[in-house]
Design a protein around this motif. Sequence first.
Motif, PDB file in Angstrom:
ATOM      1  N   GLN A  77     -12.773  -2.394   3.744  1.00  0.00           N
ATOM      2  CA  GLN A  77     -13.310  -3.077   2.562  1.00  0.00           C
ATOM      3  C   GLN A  77     -12.559  -4.368   2.279  1.00  0.00           C
ATOM      4  O   GLN A  77     -13.120  -5.348   1.812  1.00  0.00           O
ATOM      5  CB  GLN A  77     -13.231  -2.142   1.355  1.00  0.00           C
ATOM      6  N   ASP A  93      -9.340   7.746   4.248  1.00  0.00           N
ATOM      7  CA  ASP A  93      -9.400   6.891   3.053  1.00  0.00           C
ATOM      8  C   ASP A  93      -8.692   5.559   3.308  1.00  0.00           C
ATOM      9  O   ASP A  93      -9.155   4.505   2.851  1.00  0.00           O
ATOM     10  CB  ASP A  93      -8.758   7.596   1.860  1.00  0.00           C
ATOM     11  N   ARG A  94      -7.577   5.592   4.023  1.00  0.00           N
ATOM     12  CA  ARG A  94      -6.843   4.348   4.310  1.00  0.00           C
ATOM     13  C   ARG A  94      -7.659   3.432   5.207  1.00  0.00           C
ATOM     14  O   ARG A  94      -7.703   2.212   4.996  1.00  0.00           O
ATOM     15  CB  ARG A  94      -5.492   4.671   4.971  1.00  0.00           C
ATOM     16  N   ASP A 145       0.831  -1.218   0.000  1.00  0.00           N
ATOM     17  CA  ASP A 145       0.000   0.000   0.000  1.00  0.00           C
ATOM     18  C   ASP A 145       0.861   1.261   0.000  1.00  0.00           C
ATOM     19  O   ASP A 145       0.390   2.332   0.387  1.00  0.00           O
ATOM     20  CB  ASP A 145      -0.932   0.006   1.219  1.00  0.00           C
ATOM     21  N   LEU A 171      -2.736   5.933  -0.564  1.00  0.00           N
ATOM     22  CA  LEU A 171      -3.839   6.805  -0.130  1.00  0.00           C
ATOM     23  C   LEU A 171      -3.293   7.733   0.945  1.00  0.00           C
ATOM     24  O   LEU A 171      -2.954   7.299   2.050  1.00  0.00           O
ATOM     25  CB  LEU A 171      -5.001   5.971   0.411  1.00  0.00           C
ATOM     26  N   SER A 176     -10.476   1.907   3.205  1.00  0.00           N
ATOM     27  CA  SER A 176      -9.968   0.886   2.292  1.00  0.00           C
ATOM     28  C   SER A 176      -9.648  -0.406   3.042  1.00  0.00           C
ATOM     29  O   SER A 176      -9.927  -1.511   2.545  1.00  0.00           O
ATOM     30  CB  SER A 176      -8.710   1.401   1.583  1.00  0.00           C
ATOM     31  N   SER A 177      -9.080  -0.308   4.235  1.00  0.00           N
ATOM     32  CA  SER A 177      -8.732  -1.506   5.008  1.00  0.00           C
ATOM     33  C   SER A 177      -9.976  -2.265   5.456  1.00  0.00           C
ATOM     34  O   SER A 177      -9.977  -3.489   5.536  1.00  0.00           O
ATOM     35  CB  SER A 177      -7.883  -1.128   6.218  1.00  0.00           C
TER      36      SER A 177
END
Length: 643
Positions: free
Chosen positions: A642, A635-636, A614, A630, A639-640
Motif C-alpha cells: 500500500q 499484514d506487513r 515500523d 504488525l 502494508s508495504s
Amino acid sequence: MNEAASFFLPCLTGRVFSLNVFRVEFCRTFANYFNKPIQFINMQEIRNIAIIAHVDHGKTTLVDRILHQVHMFRDNQDVGDLILDSNDLERERGITILSKNVSVRYKGIKINIIDTPGHSDFGGEVERVLNMADGVLILVDAFEGPMPQTRFVLQKALELGKKPIVVINKVDKPNCSPDEVHEAMFDLMFSLDASEDQLNFPTVYGSSKQGWMSGDWRNETTDVSYLLDQIIEHIPAPQQLPGTLQMQISSLDYSSYVGRIAVGRITRGSVKAGMPICLVKNDRTVIKSVVKELYLFEGLSKEKVKYEVFAGEICAILGPENFDIGDTIADFENPEGMSPISVDEPTMSMLFTINNSPFAGKEGTFVTSRHIRERLFKETEKNLALKVEEMDSPDRFQVFGRGILHLAILVETMRREGYEFQLGQPQILTKEIDGQKCEPVELLKVQVPEAFAGKVIELVSRRKGDMTHMEHKRERVILEFDIPARGLIGLRNPVLTATEGEAVMAHRFKAYQPWKGDLPGRNNGSLISMYTGLAITYAIDKLQDRGKFFIEPFEDVYNGQVIGESTRSDDIVINVNKTKKLSNVRASGSDDKAVIYPATKFSLEEAMEYIKGDEYVEVTPKSIRLRKILLDEIDRKRSSKQL
C-alpha cells in the motif's frame, strides 16, 4: 518571665538543635515580654548558590566535601560518596538527574546549596532552580575545559544576572592545563555578553576528589575552606525588597504522609505557619489557601519551624493544593503573581502506547491506558521540559522531551515502578520559519585520540554534520560540529566502535536551521521470529550466518518479535523454535557441538535509537524487546504494498 522560662527549658534539655531556631525564638520571646519590636535574621547571614557544570565535572563530589568540611556528620559515621545522588538511577549512571537542596553553616552564615544536573537533556531542571540562587559556582574540568553544557548553563545564569565563581576542578589530572582553562572561561563569558562585574569573577583551583581548594593550583591545601570563604566574600546576600509576600514555586517535594510540598525562595515579604495566603496560578487565577506547615532546609533534611521566615530564605510550604511549578504564593489581601518560569521547548517526541504483544501483562503491574495516562501527566507536574499530548486513540500518547536520555530516564523510572508499555521511533520536532521547514541543530563536541579523528569526521559528515572547529590538545583532538538533532540518534555506538571506546561526546541545542535533507538510516534489515515459543540452541546455531542475534538460547520469543539484525538490507523471517529430530540412525558430523556467539544486548537508549519506523520497543519491568508493529507477516507485506 514564665514565657521565657518555657522556651529556655527545652533548649537546656537539648530539644532545640538549630542555632537559627534558638536565636529567632529567643528574640521573639523577649520581644513579646518587653513589648518592643525586634529585628529578625539579618539578610547578610544567608547565601544562596547553585552549582552548575557539564556532566561528570565533579559537582556532587564537591558538595560531599563541603558537607564534610562543616562537620555535618560524626567522625565515625559512614555516609559513602555522592551523598546527594540518592536516586538509584543516578547512582547507576553516575549522573545527577534531579536538582536537590542542602544547607550548611560556616562561620555563622547559612549557605543554601542547590546541586543541579549536568546533562543537557535535563536543562529544564537547571533553568527552574537558578531563580532560587543569588550566585553560581561554575565547575570546569582542568583538562577538558568548557564543554557544551558549560556554555548552556552559564548562559542561563548570566542572563539572570547571577554572580559567578569559577572552580577549576580536577587539577590533579595528568596533562591538565588550569591556566589555559581559566583563559577559556574568560573568553566564554565575554562571548556570552557578561557584565563587567560578572567578568571580574574569582577563580578557585582544586580537586574535589582529594578534598582541597586553593587560590593557586600549584599550592595544595588540606580542605575546601578557601572555597567557602570565597562564597561568603563574593556571592551577594539576598536583597530585602519592599512589598507583600511573593514566593515562586521552583520545585516540588512529596511525602506519602502529608502529600505535595511547594519549594521555593521567598522573593519579598515573609511567611509563617498558620498564615492565610493566595496561590496565583500561571494563568493568573487566584486560589485562597493557608500555610499548614513551614519547613527550612537544615543540612540534608527539612526542619519544621513555627517562626516567621523572611525574604531570601529557601523554604518548603505545606498547605496549598493543585499547584504547579512556576505558580506564586502571594499575600492573602493583595496577591501579586510573578512571571512564569521560561523553559526551552522540547526538540524530540516519542509515541507511548499500551503493550499489546503476546506477552502483555506477564511482567508488569500497571498495563492499562488509564495507568499510563495518569503516570505521564503526573510527570509533567514536576518535569517542566516534558509535554504530553493525547492522540486520536485513547491508548496512544505523544510525549515531548529534550532528547533521548531525557525520555529514557522517564521510561526507566516507569518500568521500575511496574509499568508495561511500548515505544515508537523517536521523532524530531520541526518548525515553519519564514515559510521554510526548519529542524533543531545541535553543537556536537567530540574528544578523540588523533589516530581516530578521521573516522569520527567521516561518521558525522554522513549524518549531515558540518565541522566548525578542530583543536589539537596534546595527544587528543577536539572536534566541533553543527549536526541535525536527528543525526545524533544512533550516532554514539558507531563512534565508540570506530574509536575503540576512546571518544568523549557532548552536545547541546544550538538553533533551528533549514532542513538539511534525508539522512541515511539503518542499512541492515531485521531477523524476525516466525513462531511463538522457546528459542532452541540447535535452530540458532544453524541460522547464525543470517546475522547477529539479540536473544539467548531457551529464551521465550513470539511471532513478529525482532530477534536479530540481518546481514542483508531486507527483513528475514526465521524459525528459531525448530528442534533437532531424534532417530536411531547415526551419521558422521550430525552430532557436532553447537557454538553460539554471544547475543547483542541493548540498553534502553540503544533500543530506542535502533528501531525503525515500523518497529516498537516493548518495555516491561523485567525485559526490553524489539518487535514489528504488525506482527503477522502477511499484514506487513500488505502494508508495504500500500505504501
